[in-house]
Design a protein around this motif. Structure first.
Motif, short mmCIF file in Angstrom:
data_model
loop_
_atom_site.label_atom_id
_atom_site.label_comp_id
_atom_site.label_asym_id
_atom_site.label_seq_id
_atom_site.Cartn_x
_atom_site.Cartn_y
_atom_site.Cartn_z
N ASN A 18 0.84 -1.20 0.00
CA ASN A 18 0.00 0.00 0.00
C ASN A 18 0.87 1.24 0.00
N ASN A 19 1.51 1.54 -1.12
CA ASN A 19 2.36 2.72 -1.17
C ASN A 19 1.82 3.73 -2.18
N GLY A 20 0.53 3.99 -2.11
CA GLY A 20 -0.06 5.01 -2.97
C GLY A 20 -1.05 4.45 -3.95
N PRO A 21 -1.65 5.33 -4.74
CA PRO A 21 -2.66 4.88 -5.70
C PRO A 21 -2.04 4.07 -6.83
N ARG A 22 -2.81 3.16 -7.36
CA ARG A 22 -2.37 2.31 -8.45
C ARG A 22 -2.32 3.10 -9.75
N GLU A 23 -1.30 2.86 -10.56
CA GLU A 23 -1.21 3.53 -11.86
C GLU A 23 -2.24 2.92 -12.79
N MET A 24 -3.07 3.76 -13.38
CA MET A 24 -4.12 3.29 -14.27
C MET A 24 -3.76 3.63 -15.72
N HIS A 25 -4.20 2.76 -16.64
CA HIS A 25 -3.91 2.94 -18.06
C HIS A 25 -5.22 2.96 -18.84
N LYS A 26 -5.31 3.84 -19.81
CA LYS A 26 -6.51 3.94 -20.63
C LYS A 26 -6.55 2.79 -21.64
N ALA A 27 -7.76 2.29 -21.88
CA ALA A 27 -7.97 1.21 -22.84
C ALA A 27 -9.38 1.34 -23.39
N ALA A 30 -13.33 -4.17 -25.26
CA ALA A 30 -13.49 -5.01 -26.45
C ALA A 30 -14.95 -5.27 -26.76
N ASP A 31 -15.86 -5.13 -25.78
CA ASP A 31 -17.28 -5.38 -26.02
C ASP A 31 -18.05 -4.11 -26.38
N CYS A 32 -18.06 -3.15 -25.47
CA CYS A 32 -18.91 -1.96 -25.66
C CYS A 32 -18.18 -0.79 -26.32
N LYS A 33 -16.89 -0.93 -26.54
CA LYS A 33 -16.06 0.08 -27.23
C LYS A 33 -15.94 1.41 -26.48
N GLN A 34 -16.31 1.44 -25.21
CA GLN A 34 -16.16 2.64 -24.40
C GLN A 34 -14.74 2.71 -23.84
N GLU A 35 -14.26 3.94 -23.60
CA GLU A 35 -12.95 4.09 -22.98
C GLU A 35 -13.06 3.73 -21.51
N THR A 36 -12.06 3.02 -21.00
CA THR A 36 -12.04 2.62 -19.61
C THR A 36 -10.61 2.73 -19.11
#
Length: 62
Positions: A18-27, A30-36
């Motif tokens: 637990n040393n801070g927030p997790r690094e998130m990556h945009k993608a 594959a199903d709904c084609k929305q950015e997540t």
């Protein structure tokens, strides 16, 4: 005597501290084609799903 090498976390996993927030990556889902955002860098060789679509692809638990 067995030692728990999970840093006091008895829920399993244990390899992430637990040393801070997790690094998130945009993608793109594959199903709904929305950015997540996902907590790993997508390599492109496997589909990536948003939270809602991922629930539809999980194996059923009995």
């Amino acid at each position: 005597m067995a030692f728990n090498n999970r840093g006091g976390n008895s829920r399993g996993g244990g390899f992430r501290s637990n040393n801070g927030p997790r690094e998130m990556h945009k993608a793109i889902c594959a199903d709904c084609k929305q950015e997540t955002e996902v907590p790993f860098k997508p390599s492109g060789d496997r589909p990536v799903y948003c939270r809602e679509c991922f629930q539809n692809h999980r194996p059923k638990r009995y």
